[in-house]
Design a protein around this motif. Structure first.
Motif, PDB file in Angstrom:
ATOM      1  N   ALA A  35      42.813 -90.134  83.051  1.00  0.00           N
ATOM      2  CA  ALA A  35      43.323 -89.023  83.852  1.00  0.00           C
ATOM      3  C   ALA A  35      42.900 -87.675  83.276  1.00  0.00           C
ATOM      4  N   ASP A  79      49.785 -90.028  86.114  1.00  0.00           N
ATOM      5  CA  ASP A  79      49.560 -89.668  87.518  1.00  0.00           C
ATOM      6  C   ASP A  79      49.654 -88.169  87.750  1.00  0.00           C
ATOM      7  N   ARG A  87      46.393 -86.492  87.214  1.00  0.00           N
ATOM      8  CA  ARG A  87      45.389 -86.775  88.237  1.00  0.00           C
ATOM      9  C   ARG A  87      45.479 -85.802  89.417  1.00  0.00           C
TER      10      ARG A  87
END
Length: 201
Positions: free
Chosen positions: A14, A116, A119
């Motif tokens: 990421a 996440d 990202r």
């Protein structure tokens, strides 16, 4: 900047992808492929330590020569079963890493969010960029990490020296427990700045 990443898991992918998008050169290596040494040597501007916490001291000890003089970014969290802080009562993870890599400049950052979040392009919520606390003792190393924070579209926060890294790690343990264990919106525990009391003079 040339950034080496120790580890090839979710955080490595990421953050590495986001930094490549920002124009940096990035090389990640894993223990299984024997690429850690190459990644550490590559990271002339910064090295991200993104391996599981139980392995961090062994990894940096084995890379002492390659990490000499490097900016070593610690994004790990010493969180165990029951969301317990594994370093409770002792040195923080970042301090243990610094003791094992004495010639590197360790900076704690990027440990409060799930992969996440990194990202997102960029991590902005309700018009407010994500703030990233940064702890470190070397001014140049901290500045390099602050630049990498900004390159993600985030806002760096001066969180003090490495002696305060344990506070970030404890905060991570608390937040992970609230998010995962309770399904709680942990962001709601902190009121907006205007309701946080008088600022220190």
């Amino acid at each position: 900047m040339r950034i080496g990443i120790l580890g090839t898991g979710g955080m490595s992918d990421a953050l590495g992808t986001a930094w490549r998008r920002a124009g940096h050169e990035v090389l990640a290596g894993s223990r299984s492929s024997g690429g850690l040494r190459e990644a550490a040597a590559f990271g002339t501007d910064a090295v991200l330590l993104a391996v599981p916490y139980p392995a961090v001291v062994e990894v940096v000890t084995g890379l002492a020569a390659e990490l000499r003089g490097r900016v070593l970014i610690d994004c790990t969290n010493p969180v165990g079963p029951g969301f317990a802080l594994l370093t409770s009562g002792g040195p923080s993870a970042a301090e243990r890493i610094a003791a094992a890599a004495r010639t590197a400049h360790v900076v704690k950052a990027f440990n409060l969010c799930h992969e996440d979040v990194w990202r997102l392009t960029p991590p902005v919520f309700a018009g407010r960029p994500l703030a990233v606390p940064v702890c470190g003792d070397d001014a140049d190393a901290v500045q390099a990490v602050r630049r990498l924070v900004r390159d993600l579209g985030c806002t760096p926060l001066a969180a003090g020296g490495l002696d305060r890294a344990g506070l970030l790690e404890a905060t991570a343990a608390l937040l992970i427990g609230l998010w995962v264990g309770e399904g709680a919106d942990a962001q709601a525990i902190a009121p907006p700045l205007e309701f946080s009391g008088p600022r220190a003079a």
